[in-house]
Every structure is written in C-alpha cells, then in structure tokens.
Motif scaffolding. Structure first.
Motif, short mmCIF file in Angstrom:
data_model
loop_
_atom_site.label_atom_id
_atom_site.label_comp_id
_atom_site.label_asym_id
_atom_site.label_seq_id
_atom_site.Cartn_x
_atom_site.Cartn_y
_atom_site.Cartn_z
N GLY A 271 0.81 -1.29 0.02
CA GLY A 271 0.05 -0.06 0.09
C GLY A 271 0.66 1.22 0.12
N ASP A 272 2.22 0.92 -0.23
CA ASP A 272 3.04 2.46 -0.08
C ASP A 272 3.18 2.89 -1.82
OD1 ASP A 272 3.28 2.46 2.35
OD2 ASP A 272 4.95 0.85 2.42
N TYR A 273 3.32 4.15 -2.02
CA TYR A 273 3.75 4.51 -3.18
C TYR A 273 5.18 3.86 -3.31
CZ TYR A 273 -0.28 7.80 -3.67
OH TYR A 273 -1.56 8.07 -3.39
N ILE A 274 5.45 4.09 -4.77
CA ILE A 274 6.89 3.79 -5.24
C ILE A 274 8.02 4.59 -4.51
CG2 ILE A 274 6.92 5.43 -7.22
CD1 ILE A 274 8.36 1.67 -7.22
N SER A 275 7.69 5.58 -4.01
CA SER A 275 8.41 6.57 -3.36
C SER A 275 9.27 6.02 -2.48
CB SER A 275 7.71 7.73 -2.58
OG SER A 275 6.51 7.98 -3.39
N LYS A 276 9.06 5.12 -1.52
CA LYS A 276 9.84 4.48 -0.41
C LYS A 276 11.25 4.04 -1.25
CE LYS A 276 8.08 -0.10 0.29
NZ LYS A 276 7.29 -1.07 1.47
N TYR A 277 11.13 3.37 -2.22
CA TYR A 277 12.40 2.92 -2.92
C TYR A 277 13.48 3.98 -3.01
CZ TYR A 277 9.57 -1.36 -2.78
OH TYR A 277 9.15 -2.33 -2.44
N PHE A 278 13.05 5.19 -3.06
CA PHE A 278 13.85 6.29 -3.08
C PHE A 278 14.47 6.69 -1.90
CE2 PHE A 278 10.79 7.43 -6.68
CZ PHE A 278 11.45 6.75 -7.59
N GLY A 279 13.90 6.35 -0.70
CA GLY A 279 14.55 6.62 0.66
C GLY A 279 13.33 6.79 1.56
N LYS A 280 13.44 6.36 2.62
CA LYS A 280 12.47 6.79 3.66
C LYS A 280 12.28 8.19 4.31
CE LYS A 280 14.57 4.80 7.77
NZ LYS A 280 14.74 3.69 8.89
N TYR A 281 13.33 8.79 4.14
CA TYR A 281 13.51 10.20 4.72
C TYR A 281 13.28 11.24 3.41
CZ TYR A 281 15.48 8.03 8.83
OH TYR A 281 15.80 7.21 9.95
N ARG A 282 12.62 12.50 3.76
CA ARG A 282 12.41 13.48 2.83
C ARG A 282 13.33 14.61 3.33
NH1 ARG A 282 6.58 12.40 2.56
NH2 ARG A 282 5.94 11.22 0.72
N ILE A 283 13.99 15.44 2.50
CA ILE A 283 14.07 16.67 2.88
C ILE A 283 13.16 17.53 2.83
CG2 ILE A 283 15.72 18.61 2.38
CD1 ILE A 283 17.83 16.66 0.94
N PRO A 284 12.74 18.20 3.94
CA PRO A 284 11.32 18.97 3.93
C PRO A 284 11.17 20.18 3.41
CG PRO A 284 12.17 19.02 6.30
CD PRO A 284 13.35 18.15 5.28
N SER A 339 2.87 15.35 -8.90
CA SER A 339 2.87 15.46 -7.46
C SER A 339 3.89 14.60 -6.68
CB SER A 339 1.59 15.15 -6.81
OG SER A 339 0.99 13.85 -7.24
N LEU A 340 4.02 13.25 -7.16
CA LEU A 340 5.08 12.57 -6.53
C LEU A 340 6.49 13.05 -6.75
CD1 LEU A 340 3.44 8.90 -6.94
CD2 LEU A 340 3.49 10.39 -5.10
N PHE A 341 6.51 13.50 -8.01
CA PHE A 341 7.73 14.11 -8.49
C PHE A 341 8.56 15.18 -7.36
CE2 PHE A 341 10.44 17.19 -11.18
CZ PHE A 341 11.37 16.49 -11.34
N PHE A 342 7.36 16.07 -6.89
CA PHE A 342 7.72 17.03 -6.01
C PHE A 342 8.07 16.52 -4.69
CE2 PHE A 342 5.98 19.77 -9.29
CZ PHE A 342 6.89 20.76 -9.54
N LEU A 343 7.31 15.77 -4.38
CA LEU A 343 7.38 15.02 -3.00
C LEU A 343 8.66 14.07 -3.10
CD1 LEU A 343 3.63 14.04 -2.31
CD2 LEU A 343 5.00 15.78 -1.18
N ASP A 344 9.05 13.61 -4.20
CA ASP A 344 10.21 12.51 -3.98
C ASP A 344 11.54 12.83 -4.58
OD1 ASP A 344 8.26 10.88 -2.80
OD2 ASP A 344 7.67 9.92 -4.60
N LEU A 345 11.56 14.11 -5.26
CA LEU A 345 12.75 14.32 -5.76
C LEU A 345 13.90 14.49 -4.38
CD1 LEU A 345 14.70 15.36 -8.18
CD2 LEU A 345 14.12 17.64 -7.58
N PHE A 346 13.79 14.83 -3.31
CA PHE A 346 14.50 14.99 -2.14
C PHE A 346 14.42 13.96 -1.28
CE2 PHE A 346 14.77 19.29 -3.93
CZ PHE A 346 16.08 19.41 -4.28
N ILE A 375 4.81 16.12 4.29
CA ILE A 375 4.84 17.51 4.05
C ILE A 375 4.09 17.97 2.83
CG2 ILE A 375 7.41 16.96 4.43
CD1 ILE A 375 8.04 17.09 1.41
N ASN A 376 3.83 19.21 3.03
CA ASN A 376 2.91 19.97 2.34
C ASN A 376 3.67 20.93 1.43
OD1 ASN A 376 0.68 21.43 1.15
ND2 ASN A 376 0.26 22.48 3.18
N VAL A 377 3.48 20.70 0.09
CA VAL A 377 4.26 21.79 -0.70
C VAL A 377 3.59 22.58 -1.18
CG1 VAL A 377 5.91 19.70 -1.37
CG2 VAL A 377 4.11 20.36 -2.62
N HIS A 378 2.42 22.97 -0.86
CA HIS A 378 1.51 23.93 -1.39
C HIS A 378 1.59 25.30 -0.93
CE1 HIS A 378 -0.84 19.84 -2.88
NE2 HIS A 378 0.15 20.32 -3.69
#
Length: 588
Positions: A271-284, A339-346, A375-378
């Motif tokens: 149930g997780d987006y592909i995102s987690k494979y780029f890392g479990k932490y985000r630079i906020p 949207s995932l691009f903005f959340l997952d680049l970092f 995180i909320n990028v809006h």
C-alpha cells in the motif's frame, strides 16, 4: 439467467503446426451455481509454470503478437466478456507453445481462439453506442487484425470478425460499466497477491494487462508521444529479466512513465507509493525549476537549507542524475510536473546527508536533516482581504464547503478577486463561483468517454457549461454579476480539478490567467491492479476545450507567463500574488 456451466481447457495434441483444445463441460454443483466460469478455473493458482531467464529476438516478436491477440480477444470475445473463461490462465496455457522453437505462432493462435465457444450472436451496435464520425475522439488501433501478412489468413479473419461483436452488456467483463455510467471499472481483474516473482508467466501477464489497458481504455493514447507497439517490444525482456519483487515493481513503474501522465501512480503490495524505494526520509522543502536550476522555494521544516538555495548535489549525486532517476520511475505529463515528483525528488536513505548548493553566489555544503513526516508543498496563504479591502484573495486549496458563497456575498463590491489554483481545490468551485462571475452559461470543457460496445473507441460528450443559469438561486440580483477584475493563479501544481476550474473561470469577461503552465493531467483517475497486488492509475477519460483542442501533456497556458525570481524567493515573497495585485490596480 441461463444455467452456468463449468469449463476448462485441456491440450491433447500439438501436431505439426496445430494444437487443439477440447472444451469439457460439466454441470455446476448447487453450491457454486452463481459462480462465473472464470472463477472456477484454478489450474494456475500456484504458479504459471513458465520460467525464462533469457529471450531471443524471435521470442520477443512472438510474445508481442501473443500480447496483442490476447488483448483484442480479452475485450471483444463474447465468452471472455461473459466471464466464462479465465483469460489470464488461458495465456499460461498457450504461452509454452508460442515459446517452442520453430513454432508456427499464427496457426497456434488461430486454433486457440477458434475453439473458444461463442454462443452470442454478433449484432449491430446499439444505437445508444453508435456515434457519428465527428463525435469520435479516438478510434481503436485494430487495423493490424486485418493484416494477413502479419497474422496469416485464418487468424486475421478470426480476429477481424471479433471486431463486430458490439457487446454493451459487460457486467462480468475485465472492464465493466455500471448501469448507464460512462466510467470504466477494472475491478474484475485478479490481483494474484501470492505470486512468486521469478514466475515469468505472471510477470508477462502484468505487462500484457497494463499494455492492453492503455491500448483500449486510455483516452490519451494518441498523445503519449510513444510508439506503443515498440514500448511492448522494449519491455518484454525487461519483465523477463530480474527474479525478485523489487525489480518487477520498478519495471512496472518504469512502464507507467511511458504514457506520460501525472495521474499515473504505482502503489506496491503493502500500500505504499513507489516513493519509499528512493528513501524513507524526505528533505522537508519544496522547489521550483527556474532557468534549468532547482531552487528551494519553501522550507517546510527547518533542515539546514534556505530559501533561494540552488541545489547542485544531494549526497554524492548531481541533481541532474537524481532528476533522471526520478523521471525513470515517476510518470509526468510534462517534465516539470507531477505530485510525486515534487514529494520524492529529495528523498534520501539516511536521515542526514550533505547537500551542495549555491547560496548568494557561493557554493557551499550543508548538512541537511531529513524527516519521515508528511510534507505539504502547497501555498499556505489563507483567503483574506488585501489592499484595505479593495481586493479579496481566495486560496482554493483551503476553502470549506459553502464558503465561496459567503465570500462572494461579503466581497461583492471589491475591485478585484485573486483565485489561487496553485493548490488542488479543497471544495469544487468551477460551477458555483462561475455563477457569480458570468451573466449566462458558457461552454468551457468537453469530455470523452470509452464506448462500452467498441473497446478502444472514445466519444465526445456534449460540452459542459458554467455561469449563471437562467433560473438562479443566488441572493444577488439576477441581472448582476461581479464587476471587478478576476486574476487566476496557476502553475505546475495546478492539476486535474484545478485545471478544469481554470477552464471554467477564465470564461469570465474581465479575467486573466497568470503564472506557469498547469500540469497537463486531467480526467477522472481510474485505478486497476496488476499481478502481485500492485496498483496503478491512469487518467480515465479525456478533457478538452469546447473546440476539442487538447489539454493533456500541454497544460492550461497562462495569459501572462511569469517565473518567480531567486531574489524574491530568498525574501519570502509570493511574486505571483504581488503581480496579481498590480494587474487589478492597473485595471481600475
């Protein structure tokens, strides 16, 4: 309802160029009389029995043909549409013969399909689903079915006849429709959550299922900018190589990027987006791309970076390398959106990492702290009066239900409104706000939907209108509309409903759209499941201007294009709002 029967295929011979299936029918037991035939077939529940570690060019071409034939039969054949045949398992039955050395693929496929029982008479298309030529947005790509050089005469005739089935009742089909709704549902697909990821048959089923969903039920197949047949040939060996879950998942993610749709997500079996494979932490932080530079535009949590920092490296990877990696696995309608691009680049794997930036002209390394929080990028600016009440600013992403009516009654006499659609609208305003802005209804969008009788065909629906209806319930006098200037703010975060809202509101006579092009991804999101319980989505119907001009992958174009400046970002200013205020002042 007719008595349902149990049916299964047994291969008993493969002589020279042919093999034949016999169909054995038996009476259903009392306990499963309501169970469709597809669900009684359990032969491959524990695996397809097909394992490959390498593949030849001939096998790639033969499997591609199998995929295309399997797809057209899946969506056109009466027995498959009725739910009597487990078409996934039929793929596993025929595939070993296709892969045999020196196999006559056309003959094998002809015998396979010819012996499918067809109790339904092929008839004329229902008048309800018969559309004039100028109402057709997209036609099926099925001319290859008539290519005797490619398929042989028998197989070509067999497939060509299927194209005239014209079946509108699809309750048990792999793509179904509910009542008179034009929306396609793909909930009849089996998710196969327990498959083994070294099973070539099931992995190819994942590819074939996805490829044919796009081939027959994707409204924007004509603008993806890819040769979809070539994509199939490219991905067959990619799905075969690799024998674990992660390689299969990432290959699916890579495939979704080839339709270039920011509505296309991949969700893993947990149930997780592909995102987690780029890392479990985000630079906020949030960023904006200005002059081919990644600039920090918002600090969500204190992390060591500052507004206006230009990012060069994260860890030991150049930012361009990271961009290339994300774009390989995250689908984007346009290269600057998603949207995932903005959340997952970092995203990063370790909590702390060094980030190399240009800050006020100097290149420095900053040790940055990541976060596992959402995180909320809006845009956070709240709806409010500006310029001593002469202008009212509306943040569409922070509206509550019914709030737009209160705003318009209270701020009716302002010199201007700023409607910020850089956030996804929290409450639909495309129609309600338009009632206050336009004296009469006006066309603003045209949609296209799949023809349930003709898979692969999409038809234009009548244009939708917004504005004040002839009979208005507004307390404001019927002969009045808002007289001030309207400035609509958009950017690459404006997507889907935000784009539709922009199309509606820009019909206001005294309006202007300011900002950067929108995401170019519109049309209700339709989900489906792939083997391994991996979920994906696509834009499910087409969205166009009333004159049928497209928006997908193009985006809504502003009347005035502008970029923020790095200086303005550093100072924490919202230059879009500042420019909107200037426009309203200049117009009064």
């Amino acid at each position: 309802m007719k008595e349902e029967k149990k049916k299964y295929w047994k291969s008993i011979a493969l002589c020279s160029l042919f093999f034949i299936y016999f169909i054995i029918w038996g009476c259903s037991s009392t306990k499963d009389i309501h169970q469709i035939g597809r669900n009684k077939d359990q032969e491959f529940d524990n695996g397809s029995g097909i394992y490959l570690s390498s593949i030849t060019e001939k096998e790639i071409m033969d499997l591609a043909k199998l995929c295309k034939v399997w797809g057209v039969v899946k969506y056109y054949h009466p027995e498959v549409i009725s739910g009597e045949v487990n078409w996934d398992y039929e793929l596993f039955r025929v595939m070993p013969y296709i892969l045999e050395e020196n196999s006559d693929v056309n003959s094998i496929l002809y015998e396979w399909i010819h012996f499918l029982d067809s109790k339904n008479d092929f008839g004329d298309i229902d008048q309800q689903y018969q559309f004039s030529e100028d109402s057709i947005q997209l036609s099926p790509s099925t001319d290859w079915c008539k290519d005797e050089k490619y398929l042989g005469k028998n197989l070509s005739l067999e497939l060509s006849s299927l194209l005239d089935t014209n079946i509108s009742e699809r309750e048990n089909a792999y793509v179904s429709f509910k009542d008179d709704s034009p929306y396609p549902f793909m909930e009849n697909e089996n998710s196969y959550p327990s498959i083994k990821f070294d099973d070539t048959g099931y992995k190819l089923l994942g590819l074939f299922r996805y490829w044919n969903i796009i081939e027959y039920y994707y409204p924007y197949k004509d603008v993806i900018g890819e040769d979809w047949d070539q994509v199939l040939l490219e991905f067959i060996p990619k799905f075969i190589h690799g024998s674990d879950y992660e390689s299969y998942l990432l290959t699916i993610a890579e495939l979704t990027t080839r339709i270039h749709d920011s509505h296309a997500y991949v969700v893993d079996k947990d149930g997780d987006y592909i995102s987690k494979y780029f890392g479990k932490y985000r630079i906020p932080i949030n960023f904006i791309e200005v002059d081919n530079q990644i600039v920090i535009s918002k600090i969500i949590h204190k992390c060591g970076l500052e507004l206006g920092d230009i990012v060069l490296k994260v860890g030991d990877k150049d930012i361009d390398e990271i961009l290339e990696n994300r774009r390989k696995y995250i689908s984007q309608s346009r290269e600057d959106t998603g949207s995932l691009f903005f959340l997952d680049l970092f995203r990063i794997h370790e909590k702390n990492t060094d980030v190399t930036v240009i800050r006020k002209g100097k290149t420095i390394d900053v040790n940055v702290k990541g976060s596992q929080k959402d995180i909320n990028v809006h845009v956070d600016t709240k709806s409010q009066e500006m310029e001593d009440g002469k202008i009212y600013y509306i943040n569409a992403g922070l509206l509550k239900n019914g709030e737009i009516e209160e705003i318009m009654k209270k701020w009716w006499n302002t010199k201007g409104l700023i409607v910020d659609l850089r956030n996804y609208p929290s409450s639909p305003i495309a129609y309600k706000l338009a009632e206050y802005l336009m004296s009469a209804e006006k066309e603003f969008v045209r949609m296209s939907f799949p023809n349930r009788s003709v898979p692969g065909e999409f038809y234009y629906f009548d244009p939708f209108v917004s504005g004040k209806p002839k009979e208005s319930n507004n307390e404001i006098l019927d002969d009045e509309v808002y007289k001030g200037k309207l400035v609509i703010l958009i950017n690459e975060h404006t997507i889907s409903q935000g784009e539709t809202t922009t199309m509606s509101l820009r019909n206001t006579p005294n309006s202007i759209v300011l900002g950067r092009p929108s995401a170019g991804a519109n049309g209700d999101v339709r989900p489906f499941t792939l083997p391994g319980n991996i979920k994906s989505t696509i834009s499910g119907f087409g969205m166009y201007y009333p004159d049928k001009k497209p928006t997908q992958r193009i985006g809504i174009q502003p009347d005035i294009y502008m970029n923020p400046t790095i200086e303005g970002i550093r100072e924490g200013r919202d230059e879009f709002i500042e420019r909107a205020i200037e426009i309203i002042k200049e117009s009064s």
